[in-house]
Design a protein around this motif. Structure first.
Motif: not given
Length: 279
Positions: A279, A133, A154-157, A211-212, A129, A236-238
């Motif tokens: 997602d 990113q 990494a995450g929902r940024s 996504g993230d 992840d 990006r998703t994961s």
């Protein structure tokens, strides 16, 4: 006979003393090593390695040519000979896959492509992840996207920020949206955000709600053969990077495609693809 035994004892005595001393030294050395191990609870210098970073959530990729609903394809790529799509040439569909469509109606040529890339980190200290990113930020930097974070976990940024050209839900501002949001329309209003040289306008920005993390890159290019607009949306998703590219080439050279309308169409594709990844 007594003299011989005395000689033997005299000769053996030094060797016996050496053996006793050697055994004592061995015992002391072993004890010192045991003490050293006890005094180092963290395992420093003992060769212990940290646990590897966790793998990404996605280990495979969806089939790209079947990832967009036929009804949406018919609206975005009118006049296509078929809507099965042309698969991207790849040697490992679990790592990279893509598909493209093209069509022409009475107003313009339309091109749509989707691309999936599953990112794998070869550094055990960096998760898939986090590696994805980093690559996402590199793509955004190359596209000239403003207001990028210097580092993002990494995450929902990908939440839209105030002043980045997006609303709280990540949709384009009203100034960039056409009055008619029907994706089947062929807008001809010009977009003042682009200068006609192919440089990104103010409508190229980070997006939220996809996504993230996500960004859109909008380019208007004017050439002797006419003007065309290319919209690229990356999210990006994961540990997977997804790229949507949508282009419009008006048959009338005096027509300038509206950026807001094309961005909305790209977002409609991204919304379907996000669901493909759960997602």
């Amino acid at each position: 006979m007594l003299q011989t035994r005395g000689v033997r004892r005299a000769v053996a005595a030094p060797f016996l003393a050496v053996a006793v001393i050697a055994a004592s030294l061995t015992a002391c050395t072993s004890g010192a090593e045991d003490d050293a191990g006890t005094d180092d609870p963290a395992g420093a210098g003992t060769g212990r390695s940290a646990a590897p970073a966790p793998p990404g959530r996605h280990s495979t990729l969806p089939e790209p040519c079947g990832s967009v609903a036929p009804s949406l394809l018919k609206r975005l790529v009118p006049g296509a000979e078929d809507y099965d799509g042309e698969a991207r040439l790849t040697y490992d569909t679990d790592r990279r896959a893509g598909c493209k469509w093209s069509g022409r109606n009475s107003a313009a040529d339309h091109y749509l492509s989707v691309d999936f890339e599953r990112v794998v980190s070869y550094d055990t200290a960096v998760s898939d992840d986090d590696q994805a990113q980093q690559e996402f930020l590199a793509l955004a930097t190359g596209a000239g996207i403003p207001d990028l974070p210097s580092a993002a976990p990494a995450g929902r940024s990908g939440e839209a920020k105030a002043g980045d050209g997006g609303t709280d839900d990540g949709t384009p501002d009203a100034g960039n949206s056409p009055a008619d949001e029907d994706p089947s329309a062929d807008p001809s209003a010009s977009d003042p955000a682009a200068d006609g040289t192919g440089a990104p306008g103010a409508s190229s920005r980070l997006l939220g709600g996809i996504g993230d993390a996500a960004f859109v890159h909008d380019r208007l290019t004017a050439r002797g053969t006419g003007t065309h607009r290319d919209v690229t949306l990356v999210f990006r998703t994961s540990n997977v990077l997804v790229t949507v590219e949508y282009s419009q080439w008006p048959l009338d050279r005096s027509v300038v495609p509206a950026g807001g309308a094309l961005q909305l169409r790209a977002r409609s594709v991204a919304a379907e693809l996000v669901e493909q990844f759960g997602d």
